[in-house]
Every structure is written in C-alpha cells, then in structure tokens.
Design a protein around this motif. Structure first.
Motif, mmCIF file in Angstrom:
data_model
loop_
_atom_site.group_PDB
_atom_site.id
_atom_site.type_symbol
_atom_site.label_atom_id
_atom_site.label_comp_id
_atom_site.label_asym_id
_atom_site.label_seq_id
_atom_site.Cartn_x
_atom_site.Cartn_y
_atom_site.Cartn_z
ATOM 1 N N LYS A 159 27.977 31.818 77.842
ATOM 2 C CA LYS A 159 29.242 32.533 77.820
ATOM 3 C C LYS A 159 30.073 31.967 78.972
ATOM 4 O O LYS A 159 29.535 31.680 80.038
ATOM 5 N N VAL A 160 31.374 31.841 78.734
ATOM 6 C CA VAL A 160 32.270 31.301 79.761
ATOM 7 C C VAL A 160 33.523 32.168 79.819
ATOM 8 O O VAL A 160 34.043 32.573 78.773
ATOM 9 N N ALA A 161 34.005 32.433 81.024
ATOM 10 C CA ALA A 161 35.270 33.141 81.209
ATOM 11 C C ALA A 161 36.097 32.365 82.229
ATOM 12 O O ALA A 161 35.563 31.871 83.221
ATOM 13 N N LEU A 162 37.396 32.285 81.967
ATOM 14 C CA LEU A 162 38.312 31.508 82.805
ATOM 15 C C LEU A 162 39.540 32.336 83.151
ATOM 16 O O LEU A 162 40.097 33.024 82.286
ATOM 17 N N ALA A 163 39.955 32.237 84.400
ATOM 18 C CA ALA A 163 41.205 32.847 84.861
ATOM 19 C C ALA A 163 41.723 32.007 86.014
ATOM 20 O O ALA A 163 40.966 31.271 86.644
ATOM 21 N N ASN A 164 42.994 32.131 86.287
ATOM 22 C CA ASN A 164 43.568 31.416 87.419
ATOM 23 C C ASN A 164 43.915 32.376 88.537
ATOM 24 O O ASN A 164 44.337 33.506 88.292
#
Length: 173
Positions: A56-61
């Motif tokens: 599982k991968v989650a991305l935010a800046n």
C-alpha cells in the motif's frame, strides 16, 4: 540540494499501519493523501532476483517535498522488509526525481552505492531504484524516473496540497 542530483523531492517512511500513519500526518495538517491500496511494482528485483512485492502506498506534499508512506503487505524480500525486521519503522529513504534516470543510476553506482531493490511503477517511464547508502548517510537513497503518468500524478498531488483546506483528507487512486 545536491549539485549532481538536484533537490531531495521525497521523504519515504516505512510503516506497519498506513491508515494510522496517514491520520497522524493529517492531524499535523499535511494532506490530502492519495492512497493506493494495491500498488503494483513491475519488474521488481531485490538484490538482483525477481520477486512479486505487494504494498500500500500513500502520497502527499508538504510544500515542495512529497511524503511517501509504504506498507508492504506480503513477505517478499525488499529493503522495506529489511527495515522493519531491523526493528525500525518510520523515515527510511530520500528520493531524487530525475528525467535522466540512466545517468543518475550510473552516478550513484560510480559513487560506490549498490542497488538493493528496483522496479517500475506506472509503466516503462516509471523506473525507480534504491541504493544501499545507510552505512554512509543513515538512510537509503532512491532515484525515481520523473516522466509519463508518474510525473502527471506527482504534479497533481503537489497542486492538491497548495491551499488544502482539510476536506477529503484521504483520496483513493
């Protein structure tokens, strides 16, 4: 800023519970998170041997820096598994994004760093490689090819973070 590789574009965290980790970052005002429950890495190799990795991968800046959360969901050999098995959880790597992947790859090899795991995500222009640099700088180095659909998604995630008002904090990709 590296004079040879450019700016660090991403901080990567290996976590045991990605939903909990996203919520901790959301509580700090970081988001929105773009979440992939079944990220597929193609042509994945660990220490030169092919494996099927599930994660599982989650991305935010946060400003110009992307935060990546990774939870591996199978027991395939990987740097993520190595990190967790060593008793750690959290900050594991920094990533440089490059449009000249082959040159960055060769540069790090010429510096004496060995490739530990590599693959691609989002098609043939989505290559990535992790190098064994913990002995030198305390974390792994990743290079990630910034082209094609991956570049478009990363640009979209960054734009979504600008002026984010807290609505829809987790968005599935």
């Amino acid at each position: 800023m590296s004079k040879d590789l450019g700016p660090i574009c991403q901080n990567g965290y290996i976590v045991k519970d990605i939903e909990k980790a996203m919520n901790e970052w959301i509580a700090l005002g970081v988001g929105p998170w773009f979440y992939v429950e079944n990220a597929i890495l193609d042509n994945f190799k660990y220490k030169g041997q092919p494996h099927n990795i599930e994660m599982k991968v989650a991305l935010a800046n946060s400003g110009d820096v992307q935060i990546e959360l990774i939870q591996q969901t199978n027991d395939a050999p990987s740097m993520y598994q190595d990190f967790l098995k060593s008793g750690r959880e959290g900050f594991q790597h920094v990533a440089y994004w490059t449009e000249d992947y082959d040159a960055a790859y060769q540069y790090l090899q010429d510096k004496g760093y060995d490739v530990v795991h590599e693959g691609q995500i989002g098609g043939p222009q989505g290559r990535m490689a992790y190098f064994d640099s913990e002995y030198a700088i305390g974390i792994a180095l990743e290079i990630s090819e910034l082209a094609g659909s991956k570049k478009q998604i990363f640009d979209y995630i960054k734009k979504a973070s600008v002026g984010w008002n807290g609505s829809k904090p987790i968005r599935k990709l």
